[in-house]
Design a protein around this motif. Structure first.
Motif, PDB file in Angstrom:
ATOM      1  N   GLN A 104      49.147  40.481  43.853  1.00  0.00           N
ATOM      2  CA  GLN A 104      49.159  39.505  43.115  1.00  0.00           C
ATOM      3  C   GLN A 104      47.669  38.572  43.369  1.00  0.00           C
ATOM      4  O   GLN A 104      47.498  38.351  44.578  1.00  0.00           O
ATOM      5  CB  GLN A 104      50.266  38.394  43.102  1.00  0.00           C
ATOM      6  N   ALA A 105      46.885  38.685  42.693  1.00  0.00           N
ATOM      7  CA  ALA A 105      45.669  38.007  42.884  1.00  0.00           C
ATOM      8  C   ALA A 105      45.727  36.441  41.968  1.00  0.00           C
ATOM      9  O   ALA A 105      46.214  36.478  41.035  1.00  0.00           O
ATOM     10  CB  ALA A 105      44.556  38.601  42.248  1.00  0.00           C
ATOM     11  N   SER A 106      45.466  35.620  42.783  1.00  0.00           N
ATOM     12  CA  SER A 106      45.170  34.288  42.484  1.00  0.00           C
ATOM     13  C   SER A 106      44.057  33.320  42.891  1.00  0.00           C
ATOM     14  O   SER A 106      43.270  33.916  43.687  1.00  0.00           O
ATOM     15  CB  SER A 106      46.464  33.597  42.870  1.00  0.00           C
ATOM     16  N   GLY A 149      41.609  31.830  40.693  1.00  0.00           N
ATOM     17  CA  GLY A 149      40.668  32.023  39.716  1.00  0.00           C
ATOM     18  C   GLY A 149      40.540  30.632  39.165  1.00  0.00           C
ATOM     19  O   GLY A 149      41.357  29.924  39.126  1.00  0.00           O
ATOM     20  N   LEU A 153      39.425  33.380  46.035  1.00  0.00           N
ATOM     21  CA  LEU A 153      40.745  34.211  45.622  1.00  0.00           C
ATOM     22  C   LEU A 153      41.580  34.623  46.705  1.00  0.00           C
ATOM     23  O   LEU A 153      40.844  34.956  47.877  1.00  0.00           O
ATOM     24  CB  LEU A 153      40.083  35.369  44.873  1.00  0.00           C
ATOM     25  N   CYS A 213      44.620  37.408  47.526  1.00  0.00           N
ATOM     26  CA  CYS A 213      45.470  38.406  47.393  1.00  0.00           C
ATOM     27  C   CYS A 213      46.563  38.606  48.178  1.00  0.00           C
ATOM     28  O   CYS A 213      46.457  38.690  49.509  1.00  0.00           O
ATOM     29  CB  CYS A 213      44.738  39.821  47.327  1.00  0.00           C
ATOM     30  N   VAL A 242      37.710  39.205  35.189  1.00  0.00           N
ATOM     31  CA  VAL A 242      38.964  39.221  35.783  1.00  0.00           C
ATOM     32  C   VAL A 242      38.865  39.908  36.999  1.00  0.00           C
ATOM     33  O   VAL A 242      38.433  41.165  37.124  1.00  0.00           O
ATOM     34  CB  VAL A 242      39.893  39.902  34.624  1.00  0.00           C
ATOM     35  N   TYR A 257      40.612  41.632  40.354  1.00  0.00           N
ATOM     36  CA  TYR A 257      41.735  42.261  40.787  1.00  0.00           C
ATOM     37  C   TYR A 257      41.647  42.555  42.339  1.00  0.00           C
ATOM     38  O   TYR A 257      40.465  43.101  42.726  1.00  0.00           O
ATOM     39  CB  TYR A 257      41.899  43.628  40.037  1.00  0.00           C
ATOM     40  N   GLN A 286      47.798  42.171  39.687  1.00  0.00           N
ATOM     41  CA  GLN A 286      47.579  41.534  38.296  1.00  0.00           C
ATOM     42  C   GLN A 286      46.096  40.650  38.570  1.00  0.00           C
ATOM     43  O   GLN A 286      45.940  40.260  39.748  1.00  0.00           O
ATOM     44  CB  GLN A 286      48.579  40.713  37.828  1.00  0.00           C
ATOM     45  N   THR A 312      43.041  37.929  38.380  1.00  0.00           N
ATOM     46  CA  THR A 312      42.861  36.518  37.952  1.00  0.00           C
ATOM     47  C   THR A 312      41.889  36.162  37.376  1.00  0.00           C
ATOM     48  O   THR A 312      40.525  36.772  37.808  1.00  0.00           O
ATOM     49  CB  THR A 312      43.017  35.739  39.368  1.00  0.00           C
ATOM     50  N   GLN A 313      41.527  35.403  36.337  1.00  0.00           N
ATOM     51  CA  GLN A 313      40.379  35.128  35.685  1.00  0.00           C
ATOM     52  C   GLN A 313      39.212  34.149  36.312  1.00  0.00           C
ATOM     53  O   GLN A 313      39.683  33.154  36.911  1.00  0.00           O
ATOM     54  CB  GLN A 313      40.715  34.542  34.101  1.00  0.00           C
TER      55      GLN A 313
END
Length: 134
Positions: A4-6, A8, A19, A21, A92, A94, A126, A128-129
């Motif tokens: 999981q990427a977060s 953003g 970011l 991961c 996005v 990843y 998934q 992250t924008q």
């Protein structure tokens, strides 16, 4: 196994983001971890990776000097610190994990070799924008 990427978000030109991961069912320290991005209408591109063997880091030309990849094996997390962000960084983002660092390097460094298939990489998170406003 899940990546999981977060982290953003929306930031102004010149701003910074970090970011993360994270993974469940997977020890990120045992894998080479890469960050990729894909902007609307554009191909996915490699941004940076960190090797599992020695912690060596690699950056695409677009990221060098502005982005820093790092890992915290205790937290089972890989970070991408991004600074001096530009509108063209909007995408996005990843993270990906693979046992074969070459699969990442072909997408990050020039002249390493023919780009490998993204399907060769074992795990993708998934995205992250990240949006950088001008």
């Amino acid at each position: 196994v899940q990546l999981q990427a977060s982290g953003g978000g929306l930031v102004q030109t010149g701003g910074s983001l970090r970011l993360s991961c994270t993974a469940s069912g997977l020890m990120l320290g045992e894998y080479n971890i890469g960050w990729f991005r894909q902007a609307p209408g554009k191909e996915r591109e490699g941004v940076s990776c960190i090797a599992s063997s020695d912690g060596a880091t690699y950056y695409a030309k677009s990221a060098k000097g502005r982005f820093t990849i790092s890992r915290d094996n205790v937290k089972n997390t890989v970070y991408l610190e991004m600074s001096s962000l530009k509108p063209e960084d909007t995408a996005v983002y990843y993270c990906a994990a693979t046992k074969i660092v070459y699969y990442l390097l072909t997408h990050i460094l020039p002249d390493v070799g023919k780009k490998t298939n993204y399907d060769d990489v074992e795990y993708w998170g998934q995205g992250t924008q990240v949006t950088v406003s001008s």
